[in-house]
Motif scaffolding. Structure first.
Motif, PDB file in Angstrom:
ATOM      1  N   LEU A 197       0.818  -1.210   0.000  1.00 16.36           N
ATOM      2  CA  LEU A 197       0.000   0.000   0.000  1.00 16.36           C
ATOM      3  C   LEU A 197       0.853   1.262   0.000  1.00 16.36           C
ATOM      4  N   ARG A 247      -4.672  -1.289   5.419  1.00 11.59           N
ATOM      5  CA  ARG A 247      -5.516  -1.520   4.254  1.00 11.59           C
ATOM      6  C   ARG A 247      -6.229  -0.262   3.775  1.00 11.59           C
ATOM      7  N   LEU A 265      -7.332   4.998  -1.119  1.00 11.38           N
ATOM      8  CA  LEU A 265      -7.038   3.648  -1.583  1.00 11.38           C
ATOM      9  C   LEU A 265      -7.445   2.661  -0.495  1.00 11.38           C
ATOM     10  N   LEU A 273      -7.955  -1.619   0.313  1.00  4.61           N
ATOM     11  CA  LEU A 273      -7.747  -3.012  -0.076  1.00  4.61           C
ATOM     12  C   LEU A 273      -8.831  -3.889   0.536  1.00  4.61           C
ATOM     13  N   LEU A 288      -8.450  -3.467  -5.149  1.00  5.81           N
ATOM     14  CA  LEU A 288      -7.880  -2.184  -4.724  1.00  5.81           C
ATOM     15  C   LEU A 288      -8.836  -1.091  -5.201  1.00  5.81           C
TER      16      LEU A 288
END
Length: 287
Positions: A22, A49, A62, A64, A81
């Motif tokens: 990340l 995440r 962003l 995950l 993603l």
């Protein structure tokens, strides 16, 4: 295509197991924004995440996710993603580059680096294959050299917008060919309530459950009642409140004891004329 002028999203879909750094993704997102002449103000991580990049005009998040079911795919995606782009000031939609151009630049740059199997664009049902992404990514694939002047960077930022129309056209065509998801058919009684032959217009309100704090044994519950009545003798409003709590949520000896202790304290202070002095001491301690 349905989208907002202040918030858009995309997603990189990986069908196989994929390990994504990340920090590296955030760094590349910042570089992509600099390629659009956006001044990056901060990089942030909420967890391992969730991360984000902020510029003067945009906020890029962003996220995950693992084992995601998407309506446009038959198989479950191993990793997703998600890229969310929103304006920091929704009242100024005309300033800076178009928000879909910012999303396209970030999504295509990350796609070039991570090589996902599919790309999700704006709508959950709009999913492009890797080949379609490669065809639409040509204008945004070039990096900005450090020696470029501001004019050169501006021209590069404008050139990144030229492929967005084609990308939108492809997605619109795919959405038109994609049938809407089928809704499960449930019995009509699950949707409509019937009372004495009249169909109710509004669904029944769901009453939240009341927490039960009653003691386990009858002896403790009786003690709570006696203590509540004793509190009512020295401080009637507090005692009435305790009685109501006993009736609604159950008898709790600890709560009744705390109320009795506080009521006795303030009654004693009031009887001795020391309430003002006690309040002054508390204020000096808190101050």
């Amino acid at each position: 295509m349905a989208q907002s002028d202040t918030r858009v999203m995309a997603g990189l879909i990986f069908m196989e197991e994929k390990s994504i750094d990340l920090l590296d993704a955030v760094t590349r997102t910042a570089e992509a924004l600099k390629g659009l002449c956006e001044d990056v103000r901060s990089l942030g991580f909420l967890s391992d995440r969730d991360a984000g990049v902020e510029t003067e005009q945009y906020r890029v998040c962003l996220t995950l996710s693992d084992n995601v079911v998407l309506p446009g795919l038959e198989e479950e995606a191993n990793t997703l993603l998600r890229i969310d782009v929103c304006r920091r000031d929704p009242a100024e939609p005309g300033s800076g580059p178009a928000i879909d151009a910012v999303l396209a630049r970030v999504a295509i740059d990350l796609s070039d680096h991570l090589r996902p199997k599919h790309l999700q664009w704006v709508e959950q049902e709009a999913i492009l294959s890797t080949e379609e992404v490669f065809e639409a990514r040509e204008p945004a694939a070039c990096d900005t050299p450090e020696a470029d002047t501001l004019r050169d960077q501006t021209l590069r930022a404008r050139s990144a917008l030229t492929g967005i129309g084609e990308l939108h056209s492809r997605l619109d065509e795919q959405l038109e060919r994609t049938p809407p998801p089928e809704m499960p058919v449930l019995p009509w009684k699950d949707f409509l309530g019937e009372s004495e032959g009249i169909i109710e217009d509004t669904p029944q309100m769901v009453v939240p459950a009341i927490e039960n704090i009653a003691e386990e044994t009858d002896r403790l519950r009786l003690s709570a009642w006696l203590l509540s009545l004793a509190v009512a003798c020295i401080a009637l409003p507090v005692g009435v409140a305790l009685v109501i709590i006993n009736l609604v949520k159950g008898e709790n000896l600890r709560l009744a004891g705390q109320a009795a202790a506080l009521s006795g304290l303030f009654v004693s202070l009031q009887a001795n004329g020391a309430t003002a002095a006690a309040a002054q001491v508390i204020q000096s301690v808190l101050g």
